[in-house]
Design an enzyme around this catalytic site. Structure first.
Site, PDB file in Angstrom:
ATOM      1  N   LYS A   1       3.122  52.419  28.601  1.00 40.48           N
ATOM      2  CA  LYS A   1       3.435  52.098  27.196  1.00 40.48           C
ATOM      3  C   LYS A   1       2.218  51.484  26.507  1.00 40.48           C
ATOM      4  O   LYS A   1       1.837  51.886  25.421  1.00 40.48           O
ATOM      5  CB  LYS A   1       4.610  51.112  27.163  1.00 40.48           C
ATOM      6  CG  LYS A   1       4.785  50.373  25.851  1.00 40.48           C
ATOM      7  CD  LYS A   1       5.989  49.464  25.848  1.00 40.48           C
ATOM      8  CE  LYS A   1       5.741  48.051  26.322  1.00 40.48           C
ATOM      9  NZ  LYS A   1       4.985  47.195  25.404  1.00 40.48           N
ATOM     10  N   ASN A   2       1.603  50.496  27.182  1.00 40.21           N
ATOM     11  CA  ASN A   2       0.561  49.722  26.502  1.00 40.21           C
ATOM     12  C   ASN A   2      -0.773  50.439  26.390  1.00 40.21           C
ATOM     13  O   ASN A   2      -1.666  49.967  25.692  1.00 40.21           O
ATOM     14  CB  ASN A   2       0.394  48.348  27.174  1.00 40.21           C
ATOM     15  CG  ASN A   2       1.582  47.445  26.846  1.00 40.21           C
ATOM     16  OD1 ASN A   2       2.387  47.772  25.971  1.00 40.21           O
ATOM     17  ND2 ASN A   2       1.687  46.325  27.543  1.00 40.21           N
TER      18      ASN A   2
ATOM     19  N   ARG B  82       4.606  45.471  17.832  1.00 39.02           N
ATOM     20  CA  ARG B  82       3.368  44.704  17.825  1.00 39.02           C
ATOM     21  C   ARG B  82       2.167  45.646  17.656  1.00 39.02           C
ATOM     22  O   ARG B  82       1.221  45.372  16.947  1.00 39.02           O
ATOM     23  CB  ARG B  82       3.278  44.017  19.194  1.00 39.02           C
ATOM     24  CG  ARG B  82       2.152  43.104  19.347  1.00 39.02           C
ATOM     25  CD  ARG B  82       2.619  41.719  19.024  1.00 39.02           C
ATOM     26  NE  ARG B  82       1.519  40.884  18.732  1.00 39.02           N
ATOM     27  CZ  ARG B  82       1.516  39.987  17.764  1.00 39.02           C
ATOM     28  NH1 ARG B  82       2.577  39.829  17.016  1.00 39.02           N
ATOM     29  NH2 ARG B  82       0.480  39.234  17.553  1.00 39.02           N
TER      30      ARG B  82
ATOM     31  N   CYS C 149       8.000  42.033  20.246  1.00 41.07           N
ATOM     32  CA  CYS C 149       8.584  40.970  21.062  1.00 41.07           C
ATOM     33  C   CYS C 149       7.969  39.626  20.691  1.00 41.07           C
ATOM     34  O   CYS C 149       6.758  39.441  20.808  1.00 41.07           O
ATOM     35  CB  CYS C 149       8.327  41.229  22.548  1.00 41.07           C
ATOM     36  SG  CYS C 149       9.326  42.557  23.209  1.00 41.07           S
TER      37      CYS C 149
ATOM     38  N   ARG D 224       2.433  34.595  18.464  1.00 38.88           N
ATOM     39  CA  ARG D 224       1.440  35.635  18.749  1.00 38.88           C
ATOM     40  C   ARG D 224       0.575  35.894  17.509  1.00 38.88           C
ATOM     41  O   ARG D 224       0.830  36.805  16.725  1.00 38.88           O
ATOM     42  CB  ARG D 224       2.139  36.909  19.221  1.00 38.88           C
ATOM     43  CG  ARG D 224       2.956  36.680  20.481  1.00 38.88           C
ATOM     44  CD  ARG D 224       3.658  37.929  20.941  1.00 38.88           C
ATOM     45  NE  ARG D 224       2.769  38.897  21.560  1.00 38.88           N
ATOM     46  CZ  ARG D 224       3.145  40.141  21.877  1.00 38.88           C
ATOM     47  NH1 ARG D 224       4.356  40.545  21.614  1.00 38.88           N
ATOM     48  NH2 ARG D 224       2.287  40.967  22.448  1.00 38.88           N
ATOM     49  N   PRO D 225      -0.468  35.065  17.331  1.00 38.57           N
ATOM     50  CA  PRO D 225      -1.307  35.211  16.138  1.00 38.57           C
ATOM     51  C   PRO D 225      -2.116  36.516  16.166  1.00 38.57           C
ATOM     52  O   PRO D 225      -2.268  37.128  17.218  1.00 38.57           O
ATOM     53  CB  PRO D 225      -2.246  34.008  16.217  1.00 38.57           C
ATOM     54  CG  PRO D 225      -2.260  33.601  17.649  1.00 38.57           C
ATOM     55  CD  PRO D 225      -0.962  34.041  18.250  1.00 38.57           C
TER      56      PRO D 225
ATOM     57  N   ASP E 278      -5.242  36.468  14.462  1.00 37.09           N
ATOM     58  CA  ASP E 278      -6.510  36.022  13.862  1.00 37.09           C
ATOM     59  C   ASP E 278      -7.730  36.727  14.461  1.00 37.09           C
ATOM     60  O   ASP E 278      -8.689  37.036  13.749  1.00 37.09           O
ATOM     61  CB  ASP E 278      -6.639  34.490  13.978  1.00 37.09           C
ATOM     62  CG  ASP E 278      -6.473  33.989  15.404  1.00 37.09           C
ATOM     63  OD1 ASP E 278      -5.658  34.577  16.145  1.00 37.09           O
ATOM     64  OD2 ASP E 278      -7.155  33.034  15.801  1.00 37.09           O
TER      65      ASP E 278
ATOM     66  N   ASP F   3       3.060  39.915  31.827  1.00 35.40           N
ATOM     67  CA  ASP F   3       4.251  40.743  31.585  1.00 35.40           C
ATOM     68  C   ASP F   3       5.192  40.759  32.781  1.00 35.40           C
ATOM     69  O   ASP F   3       6.369  41.099  32.643  1.00 35.40           O
ATOM     70  CB  ASP F   3       3.845  42.179  31.218  1.00 35.40           C
ATOM     71  CG  ASP F   3       3.231  42.228  29.827  1.00 35.40           C
ATOM     72  OD1 ASP F   3       3.489  41.305  29.041  1.00 35.40           O
ATOM     73  OD2 ASP F   3       2.484  43.176  29.545  1.00 35.40           O
TER      74      ASP F   3
HETATM   75  N1  EPU Z   1      -4.415  35.769  20.804  1.00 36.16           N
HETATM   76  C1  EPU Z   1      -4.799  35.009  19.734  1.00 36.16           C
HETATM   77  N2  EPU Z   1      -5.165  35.651  18.577  1.00 36.16           N
HETATM   78  C2  EPU Z   1      -5.143  37.001  18.449  1.00 36.16           C
HETATM   79  C3  EPU Z   1      -4.741  37.793  19.556  1.00 36.16           C
HETATM   80  C4  EPU Z   1      -4.380  37.138  20.731  1.00 36.16           C
HETATM   81  O1  EPU Z   1      -4.836  33.784  19.806  1.00 36.16           O
HETATM   82  O2  EPU Z   1      -5.481  37.514  17.375  1.00 36.16           O
HETATM   83  C5  EPU Z   1      -4.015  35.100  22.058  1.00 36.16           C
HETATM   84  C6  EPU Z   1      -2.507  35.298  22.335  1.00 36.16           C
HETATM   85  O3  EPU Z   1      -1.732  34.340  21.659  1.00 36.16           O
HETATM   86  C7  EPU Z   1      -2.452  35.168  23.846  1.00 36.16           C
HETATM   87  C8  EPU Z   1      -3.779  35.779  24.289  1.00 36.16           C
HETATM   88  O4  EPU Z   1      -4.640  35.746  23.150  1.00 36.16           O
HETATM   89  O5  EPU Z   1      -2.431  33.813  24.227  1.00 36.16           O
HETATM   90  C9  EPU Z   1      -3.666  37.194  24.798  1.00 36.16           C
HETATM   91  O6  EPU Z   1      -2.998  38.040  23.867  1.00 36.16           O
HETATM   92  P1  EPU Z   1      -3.322  39.603  23.786  1.00 36.16           P
HETATM   93  O7  EPU Z   1      -4.132  39.864  22.570  1.00 36.16           O
HETATM   94  O8  EPU Z   1      -3.842  40.077  25.097  1.00 36.16           O
HETATM   95  O9  EPU Z   1      -1.869  40.213  23.582  1.00 36.16           O
HETATM   96  P2  EPU Z   1      -1.511  41.533  22.854  1.00 36.16           P
HETATM   97  O10 EPU Z   1      -2.659  42.463  22.864  1.00 36.16           O
HETATM   98  O11 EPU Z   1      -0.868  41.224  21.536  1.00 36.16           O
HETATM   99  C10 EPU Z   1      -0.783  42.928  24.929  1.00 36.16           C
HETATM  100  C11 EPU Z   1       0.475  43.641  25.355  1.00 36.16           C
HETATM  101  C12 EPU Z   1       1.497  42.612  25.781  1.00 36.16           C
HETATM  102  C13 EPU Z   1       0.930  41.737  26.892  1.00 36.16           C
HETATM  103  C14 EPU Z   1      -0.417  41.130  26.489  1.00 36.16           C
HETATM  104  C15 EPU Z   1      -1.072  40.478  27.701  1.00 36.16           C
HETATM  105  C16 EPU Z   1       0.549  45.631  23.981  1.00 36.16           C
HETATM  106  C17 EPU Z   1       1.163  46.381  22.857  1.00 36.16           C
HETATM  107  N3  EPU Z   1       0.996  44.415  24.230  1.00 36.16           N
HETATM  108  O12 EPU Z   1      -0.407  42.118  23.817  1.00 36.16           O
HETATM  109  O13 EPU Z   1       2.585  43.379  26.288  1.00 36.16           O
HETATM  110  O14 EPU Z   1       1.834  40.707  27.178  1.00 36.16           O
HETATM  111  O15 EPU Z   1      -1.304  42.153  25.999  1.00 36.16           O
HETATM  112  O16 EPU Z   1      -2.271  39.872  27.373  1.00 36.16           O
HETATM  113  O17 EPU Z   1      -0.331  46.147  24.675  1.00 36.16           O
HETATM  114  C18 EPU Z   1       4.806  43.785  26.893  1.00 36.16           C
HETATM  115  O18 EPU Z   1       4.461  44.922  27.246  1.00 36.16           O
HETATM  116  O19 EPU Z   1       5.929  43.291  27.171  1.00 36.16           O
HETATM  117  C19 EPU Z   1       3.877  42.971  26.136  1.00 36.16           C
HETATM  118  C20 EPU Z   1       4.262  41.950  25.427  1.00 36.16           C
END
Ligand code: EPU
Length: 416
Positions: A21-22, A92, A116, A121-122, A124, A303
């Site tokens: 998925k991701n 997301r 989710c 989940r910022p 920025d 995850d």
């Molecule tokens: N973060 C920030 N600012 C941002 C982006 C992230 O502070 O602009 C912080 C987050 O708050 C967190 C950390 O950085 O503490 C990591 O977040 P990440 O950017 O990796 O998360 P994401 O890309 O939004 C993806 C997956 C998530 C998975 C995380 C693991 C997708 C669509 N989502 O999210 O998957 O938990 O990486 O790092 O790929 C799931 O599949 O259930 C799921 C939630």
């Protein structure tokens, strides 16, 4: 949607692992960056992917889906410059569409992503990376407005490891003339899958030490690309099987998709073999307590944290789990409690005591919380009901048939 699960004493059979998925979500968004045909195979047919496809069609991409073959063909036409569709706020991953829109239009406007919300989940890092490439980003009440000037390459240093912003930095710079570098990012396999697809399309992206180096190219060409297997889906089923006597074979995977879990399986003395057919797990269902920290790849992934916690409820003794990525990802704990689970959350640490679980009615707050409840329900005396099961269908392809095929007593309640 409500689903009933009865206590399960043994799991046996075969499960075909779906595409990731991701990595499929950002790879679908690559279609905005080229007018050439993009054909994707091994795409999981799940709600999050359908939302992404709906948004791409709305924006102006012609999409053909072959549900039986798990194949999606995409061809960009004229793109709208306003992304005001409600589906945007349901996932997301809709932030992966921003680079394509910015690349195509001088000005664009988008709704904020949803998905989710198990934690704050910022976004920025994403906004900052667009700004660094010379895009004016305005945060408005109803979303974001982008105005681009001549795009420029850049160096990116993110404060913490981030999957989404790393992928967006790649999508944003792949067509910008010059060299961009992303520093100090752990290379999650899903990021590598995006890079492999782009390179097959003619991009020039290299991984060197802990840098991702992107040399901008003028255009991307037509390609057929196979999405990698979903290592988190595999890990979810492995953890379920780890807590119940099981002999289950997982197909459609490669060895590298579970090496990140092999040290955990070894620590638990779980027998597994990998051969031409796939990965076979042969377990007694007996687990020992562990002290484990969840972090970025190749550590144990966030995850799987809720699902790991569920399986440890039947481990000998007391376990401790700390999630460095999302320390507040704990919505599963209050649902576990309804099933008599003995857990404590203090100082960002989840403490899990061996528990005698009892069936109850519980609520799936998000995708991974939902799978964790499936594990708890299978381990609980009697019968459990999981409400809001549709959130689990968002990310796990054919989950009910797959679980039934290995002997789980799981049924959708058609009567309210
Ligand atoms: N973060 C920030 N600012 C941002 C982006 C992230 O502070 O602009 C912080 C987050 O708050 C967190 C950390 O950085 O503490 C990591 O977040 P990440 O950017 O990796 O998360 P994401 O890309 O939004 C993806 C997956 C998530 C998975 C995380 C693991 C997708 C669509 N989502 O999210 O998957 O938990 O990486 O790092 O790929 C799931 O599949 O259930 C799921 C939630």
């Amino acid at each position: 949607m409500k689903v009933t699960i009865k206590k399960t004493n043994r799991l046996e059979g075969k499960i075909k692992i779906s595409g990731s998925k991701n990595s499929a979500l950002p790879i679908l968004a690559i279609s905005l960056l080229t007018s050439k045909k993009l054909t994707l195979t091994n795409v999981p047919m799940i709600c999050d992917i359908y939302h992404m496809i709906e948004i791409l069609e709305y924006l102006g991409v012609k999409v053909k889906v072959n549900y039986e073959k798990n194949e999606v063909t995409l061809k960009r036409r004229r793109l709208k410059n306003k992304l005001l569709l409600n589906a945007t706020t349901k996932i997301r991953a809709s932030y992966y569409l921003y680079p394509g829109l910015i690349n195509y239009h001088k000005r664009s406007h988008v709704l904020l992503p949803g998905g989710c919300n198990f934690s704050i989940r910022p976004i920025d890092y994403h906004l900052e990376l667009f700004r660094k490439t010379n895009v004016k980003v305005e945060e408005k009440e109803d979303g974001l407005s982008f105005t681009k000037s001549k795009l420029r390459p850049s160096n990116f240093f993110f404060k913490t490891p981030t999957v989404g912003a790393t992928i967006n930095a790649i999508l944003q710079t792949v067509l910008i003339k010059g060299t961009s570098i992303i520093h100090n990012q752990p290379l999650e396999p899903e990021i590598e899958d995006v890079i492999n697809c782009l390179n097959k399309m003619g991009a020039k992206i290299k991984i060197k030490e802990n840098m991702i180096i992107i040399k901008g190219v003028r255009k991307l060409k037509k390609v057929t690309y196979q999405i990698m297997p979903d290592r988190i889906e595999l890990g979810s089923y492995l953890l379920l099987c780890s807590a119940i006597p099981s002999k289950v074979t997982f197909t459609n995977i490669e060895e590298k998709e579970f090496t990140y879990l092999s040290s955990y399986l070894d620590e638990q003395k779980i027998n597994y073999i990998y051969n031409k057919e796939g990965l076979t797990l042969d377990t007694s269902g007996k687990l020992n307590n562990v002290n484990l920290t969840v972090s970025s790849y190749p550590s144990f992934p966030t995850d799987l944290q809720p699902i790991l916690c569920a399986s440890l409820l039947v481990a000998n003794g007391t376990s401790e789990v700390t999630d460095h990525i999302y320390p507040n990802r704990i919505s599963h704990l209050k649902e576990f409690e309804k099933m008599n689970a003995l857990t404590i959350y203090e100082n960002n640490k989840i403490i899990i005591n061996q528990s005698t679980l009892k069936g109850s009615t519980v609520y799936a707050h998000d995708l991974r919380c939902g799978f964790a409840l499936i594990v708890c329900a299978a381990l609980s005396e009697g019968e459990s009901k999981i409400e809001h099961f549709e959130v689990i269908n968002r990310g796990y392809e054919n989950i009910i048939p797959k679980l039934k095929s290995i002997g789980m007593q799981i049924n959708e309640n058609l009567l309210k």
